[in-house]
Design a protein around this motif. Structure first.
Motif, PDB file in Angstrom:
ATOM      1  N   PHE A   8     -10.457  -8.480  16.979  1.00 28.97           N
ATOM      2  CA  PHE A   8     -10.308  -9.133  15.612  1.00 28.97           C
ATOM      3  C   PHE A   8     -11.446  -9.299  14.701  1.00 28.97           C
ATOM      4  N   ASN A   9     -12.621  -9.495  15.836  1.00 32.49           N
ATOM      5  CA  ASN A   9     -13.997  -9.821  15.086  1.00 32.49           C
ATOM      6  C   ASN A   9     -14.558  -8.258  15.001  1.00 32.49           C
ATOM      7  N   ARG A  10     -14.308  -7.394  15.659  1.00 27.43           N
ATOM      8  CA  ARG A  10     -14.711  -6.065  15.004  1.00 27.43           C
ATOM      9  C   ARG A  10     -14.089  -5.619  13.744  1.00 27.43           C
ATOM     10  N   GLN A  11     -12.589  -5.896  13.734  1.00 30.27           N
ATOM     11  CA  GLN A  11     -12.041  -5.436  12.742  1.00 30.27           C
ATOM     12  C   GLN A  11     -12.303  -6.106  11.260  1.00 30.27           C
ATOM     13  N   THR A  12     -12.755  -7.615  11.442  1.00 32.16           N
ATOM     14  CA  THR A  12     -13.199  -8.187  10.513  1.00 32.16           C
ATOM     15  C   THR A  12     -14.609  -7.821   9.963  1.00 32.16           C
ATOM     16  N   VAL A  13     -15.344  -7.203  10.768  1.00 31.40           N
ATOM     17  CA  VAL A  13     -16.783  -6.729  10.408  1.00 31.40           C
ATOM     18  C   VAL A  13     -16.470  -5.531   9.642  1.00 31.40           C
ATOM     19  N   THR A  14     -15.733  -4.466   9.967  1.00 29.34           N
ATOM     20  CA  THR A  14     -15.595  -3.313   9.607  1.00 29.34           C
ATOM     21  C   THR A  14     -14.785  -3.112   8.405  1.00 29.34           C
ATOM     22  N   THR A  15     -13.696  -4.124   7.998  1.00 30.08           N
ATOM     23  CA  THR A  15     -12.976  -4.156   6.854  1.00 30.08           C
ATOM     24  C   THR A  15     -13.529  -5.116   5.595  1.00 30.08           C
ATOM     25  N   ILE A  16     -14.076  -6.038   6.201  1.00 30.76           N
ATOM     26  CA  ILE A  16     -14.843  -7.081   5.155  1.00 30.76           C
ATOM     27  C   ILE A  16     -16.123  -7.017   5.047  1.00 30.76           C
ATOM     28  N   LEU A  17     -16.972  -7.082   6.088  1.00 36.69           N
ATOM     29  CA  LEU A  17     -18.454  -7.166   5.905  1.00 36.69           C
ATOM     30  C   LEU A  17     -19.128  -5.842   5.341  1.00 36.69           C
ATOM     31  N   TYR A  18     -18.795  -4.888   6.098  1.00 37.17           N
ATOM     32  CA  TYR A  18     -19.307  -3.492   5.359  1.00 37.17           C
ATOM     33  C   TYR A  18     -19.236  -2.993   4.218  1.00 37.17           C
ATOM     34  N   PRO A  19     -17.857  -3.354   3.470  1.00 33.49           N
ATOM     35  CA  PRO A  19     -17.792  -2.933   2.121  1.00 33.49           C
ATOM     36  C   PRO A  19     -18.580  -4.166   1.313  1.00 33.49           C
ATOM     37  N   VAL A  20     -18.705  -5.390   1.639  1.00 34.56           N
ATOM     38  CA  VAL A  20     -19.591  -6.116   0.893  1.00 34.56           C
ATOM     39  C   VAL A  20     -20.908  -5.767   0.878  1.00 34.56           C
ATOM     40  N   LEU A  21     -21.488  -5.267   2.276  1.00 35.27           N
ATOM     41  CA  LEU A  21     -22.854  -5.171   2.057  1.00 35.27           C
ATOM     42  C   LEU A  21     -23.273  -3.824   1.473  1.00 35.27           C
ATOM     43  N   PHE A  22     -22.212  -2.927   1.390  1.00 34.58           N
ATOM     44  CA  PHE A  22     -22.516  -1.680   0.630  1.00 34.58           C
ATOM     45  C   PHE A  22     -22.436  -2.207  -0.865  1.00 34.58           C
ATOM     46  N   GLY A  23     -21.530  -3.076  -1.225  1.00 30.34           N
ATOM     47  CA  GLY A  23     -21.735  -3.487  -2.668  1.00 30.34           C
ATOM     48  C   GLY A  23     -23.092  -4.083  -3.014  1.00 30.34           C
ATOM     49  N   ALA A  24     -23.344  -5.036  -2.295  1.00 34.94           N
ATOM     50  CA  ALA A  24     -24.587  -5.632  -2.332  1.00 34.94           C
ATOM     51  C   ALA A  24     -25.520  -4.830  -2.616  1.00 34.94           C
ATOM     52  N   VAL A  25     -25.731  -3.717  -1.843  1.00 38.42           N
ATOM     53  CA  VAL A  25     -26.843  -2.626  -1.847  1.00 38.42           C
ATOM     54  C   VAL A  25     -26.821  -1.711  -3.277  1.00 38.42           C
ATOM     55  N   TRP A  30     -28.741  -1.051  -8.592  1.00 36.42           N
ATOM     56  CA  TRP A  30     -28.406  -0.915  -9.902  1.00 36.42           C
ATOM     57  C   TRP A  30     -29.366  -1.942 -10.859  1.00 36.42           C
ATOM     58  N   GLN A  31     -29.424  -3.225 -10.397  1.00 34.89           N
ATOM     59  CA  GLN A  31     -30.225  -4.203 -10.927  1.00 34.89           C
ATOM     60  C   GLN A  31     -31.692  -3.892 -11.203  1.00 34.89           C
ATOM     61  N   THR A  32     -32.301  -3.189 -10.070  1.00 34.76           N
ATOM     62  CA  THR A  32     -33.673  -2.894 -10.111  1.00 34.76           C
ATOM     63  C   THR A  32     -33.767  -1.553 -10.730  1.00 34.76           C
ATOM     64  N   GLN A  33     -32.918  -0.906 -11.360  1.00 34.01           N
ATOM     65  CA  GLN A  33     -33.023   0.300 -11.932  1.00 34.01           C
ATOM     66  C   GLN A  33     -33.393   1.597 -11.178  1.00 34.01           C
ATOM     67  N   LEU A  34     -33.304   1.393  -9.795  1.00 31.81           N
ATOM     68  CA  LEU A  34     -33.540   2.598  -8.856  1.00 31.81           C
ATOM     69  C   LEU A  34     -32.306   3.317  -8.885  1.00 31.81           C
ATOM     70  N   LEU A  35     -31.117   2.701  -9.029  1.00 30.85           N
ATOM     71  CA  LEU A  35     -29.897   3.774  -9.252  1.00 30.85           C
ATOM     72  C   LEU A  35     -29.895   4.631 -10.395  1.00 30.85           C
ATOM     73  N   HIS A  36     -30.439   4.149 -11.579  1.00 27.98           N
ATOM     74  CA  HIS A  36     -30.899   4.953 -12.885  1.00 27.98           C
ATOM     75  C   HIS A  36     -31.545   6.133 -12.566  1.00 27.98           C
ATOM     76  N   LYS A  37     -32.744   5.804 -11.751  1.00 23.76           N
ATOM     77  CA  LYS A  37     -33.465   7.054 -11.436  1.00 23.76           C
ATOM     78  C   LYS A  37     -33.019   7.892 -10.519  1.00 23.76           C
ATOM     79  N   ILE A  38     -31.942   7.527  -9.607  1.00 27.50           N
ATOM     80  CA  ILE A  38     -31.467   8.649  -8.634  1.00 27.50           C
ATOM     81  C   ILE A  38     -30.304   9.483  -9.250  1.00 27.50           C
ATOM     82  N   ILE A  39     -29.508   8.584 -10.097  1.00 18.51           N
ATOM     83  CA  ILE A  39     -28.434   9.373 -11.070  1.00 18.51           C
ATOM     84  C   ILE A  39     -29.097  10.031 -12.487  1.00 18.51           C
ATOM     85  N   GLY A  40     -30.258   9.753 -12.808  1.00 25.73           N
ATOM     86  CA  GLY A  40     -30.753  10.173 -14.080  1.00 25.73           C
ATOM     87  C   GLY A  40     -30.113   9.634 -15.182  1.00 25.73           C
TER      88      GLY A  40
END
Length: 268
Positions: A8-25, A30-40
């Motif tokens: 259950f703990n592994r499923q919680t990490v893979t289904t909740i924590l990973y998407p949240v961390l990806f969204g935070a990154v 995006w906010q630091t405008q590094l994403l703008h430089k990457i995609i032009g």
């Protein structure tokens, strides 16, 4: 118990924590405008999150009006589509010859793009009411209903027909009639399949509602606001409504998962 808790703990990490961390990154880039430089991109067409959320905070009342309109269309179409889909599955189970054709026709309708159905239904409902808001809401609900009918009919039909052999044999050994088997065995067996269909229909109903609003006669709804602001080159406001649209879909899906977990506890 330890293995179950570890799983259950592994499923919680893979289904909740990973998407949240990806969204935070992504948000940080995006906010630091590094994403703008990457995609032009530039900050005009891809505004910073701070500005987008500022627009949402400053225009909360008008956004809520559009959210209410979109949610009404999405949920109304979802309820109608799920009802007719379930009814079609019942007909297909009770009358296999007729039902097979009905499921085929429903699947064919699902292959038609939303952008093709929406303008047609707008024209067909022009004489339904003198109020443009009423007939526009009806047209949009019909689009969502068509989208949601197919997944419910096919999945519910599987629930009615894919029975465990020993269950059906047990009912037959009790000399149970077709009506008893239907209500005591087929309907309970279809409930998990109904929620499987809703997992497909809930995101689809939001997407269908947003797209149908692009062609609606009455200018209201989150989808229509996205279109209008893009046309006017108000990209920051358009992105604000895009974020709101994402929030609507995620919220409805989470509510569905909670309801599924409560109603089907121990059945999955």
């Amino acid at each position: 118990m330890k293995r179950l808790r570890s799983k259950f703990n592994r499923q919680t990490v893979t289904t909740i924590l990973y998407p949240v961390l990806f969204g935070a990154v992504i948000a940080i880039l995006w906010q630091t405008q590094l994403l703008h430089k990457i995609i032009g991109a530039d900050t005009f067409t891809l505004p910073l999150p701070k500005r987008i959320f500022g627009i949402i905070a400053d225009n909360g009342s008008s956004i809520l009006v559009n959210v209410k309109a979109t949610v009404t269309v999405a949920l109304g179409g979802l309820v109608l589509g799920s009802f007719f889909g379930y009814l079609l599955a019942i007909v297909a189970t009770v009358f296999p010859k007729w039902g097979a054709g009905g499921l085929t026709i429903a699947s064919a309708f699902n292959a038609i793009p939303i952008i093709a159905i929406a303008p047609i239904l707008n024209n067909l409902t022009k004489d339904f009411s003198k109020d443009p808001n009423t007939r526009s809401m009806l047209a949009k609900m019909l689009v969502v209903m068509i989208t949601c009918t197919v997944s419910m009919s096919i999945n519910a039909y599987r629930g009615f027909t894919e029975l465990k052999p020993f269950s059906l044999d047990l009912m037959n050994s009790y000399a149970a009639g077709k009506t008893t088997i239907f209500f005591k065995l087929r309907i309970p067996n279809s409930i998990p399949h109904v929620f499987t269909a809703l997992r497909i229909s809930v995101p689809a109903c939001v997407i269908s509602a947003l797209v149908s609003e692009y062609f609606a006669e009455y200018v209201i709804g989150v989808g229509r606001q996205i279109r209008e602001n893009i046309v006017l080159a108000q990209y920051a406001t358009a992105w604000a409504y895009i974020i709101v649209a994402c929030a609507i879909g995620i919220t409805l899906y989470v509510i569905l998962l909670i309801a599924e977990g409560v109603l089907l506890k121990g059945r999955r």
